[in-house]
Scaffold this motif. Structure first.
Motif, short mmCIF file in Angstrom:
data_model
loop_
_atom_site.label_atom_id
_atom_site.label_comp_id
_atom_site.label_asym_id
_atom_site.label_seq_id
_atom_site.Cartn_x
_atom_site.Cartn_y
_atom_site.Cartn_z
N TYR A 124 60.37 19.26 48.02
CA TYR A 124 59.79 18.26 47.13
C TYR A 124 60.04 18.66 45.68
N ASP A 125 60.11 17.65 44.81
CA ASP A 125 60.25 17.89 43.37
C ASP A 125 58.97 17.59 42.62
N ASN A 126 58.19 16.63 43.09
CA ASN A 126 57.00 16.17 42.37
C ASN A 126 55.76 16.36 43.21
N PRO A 127 54.63 16.67 42.68
CA PRO A 127 54.40 16.94 41.27
C PRO A 127 54.89 18.33 40.86
N GLU A 128 55.17 19.21 41.84
CA GLU A 128 55.68 20.54 41.53
C GLU A 128 56.75 20.87 42.58
#
Length: 186
Positions: A69-73
């Protein structure tokens, strides 16, 4: 009868059009937010990842499923568990780690392993069973604030928590208790 049929057809047509115009609506912003927040950037199945540094293999990660995952972190999730084998500089196997679930935060360089965590140190013969483990790769340390038990041959050790370097050379168990085998000097 034909006028009644036309009237019913007209009512059905108006009702159908009004349902289409007043049906579910989502703004583009809401759709983009949902996509960015909840869907993985990359998904892998039956994966084996070999990590190396300066040409030396350090570890091999095996996982049934990996989600990045990229979002939220930026993070990597191993929702169906993880198995890691650690290698020494000479290529010998140092140890292994198993967990039924793990998440690794890329920017913090920290991994959380939980649910049936097992660490095996092949050099010392220690096998450690934990509920949860935090591995700070940047600092080179692992720790757990949960109860654990460890086995080394006939010795069984229990503790309230533990911390160590990530090579398990300097392991310390807090409030250590258990069954210890003492050898007599003759």
């Amino acid at each position: 009868a034909p006028a009644t049929m036309r009237r019913y057809a007209f009512i059905i047509l108006i009702t159908g059009c009004s349902l289409m115009w007043t049906g579910c609506t989502n703004s583009i912003e809401k759709v983009k937010f949902f996509d960015r927040q909840s869907l993985p950037r990359q998904t892998l199945s039956q994966a084996v990842i070999v990590r190396s540094q300066y040409g030396r293999v350090q570890s091999a990660i095996c996982a049934e499923a990996i989600e990045q995952y990229d979002n939220p972190e930026a993070k990597t999730i191993y929702p169906k568990g993880i198995d890691i084998v650690f290698f020494a500089d000479a290529g010998d196997t140092n140890g292994s780690l198993h967990a039924d679930y793990a998440v690794s935060w890329d920017t913090r360089n920290v991994m959380l392993a939980r649910d049936s965590v097992v660490i095996i140190n092949y050099r010392s013969g220690d096998t450690i069973y934990l509920q949860e483990l935090v591995w700070n790769r940047e600092e080179g340390r692992i720790f757990s604030n949960y109860p654990l038990h460890a086995h080394n041959g006939p010795q069984v050790t229990f503790g309230d928590s533990f911390h160590s370097d990530d090579s398990l050379k300097n392991m310390q168990i807090v409030n250590q208790r258990g069954v210890f085998v003492l050898e007599e000097d003759n």
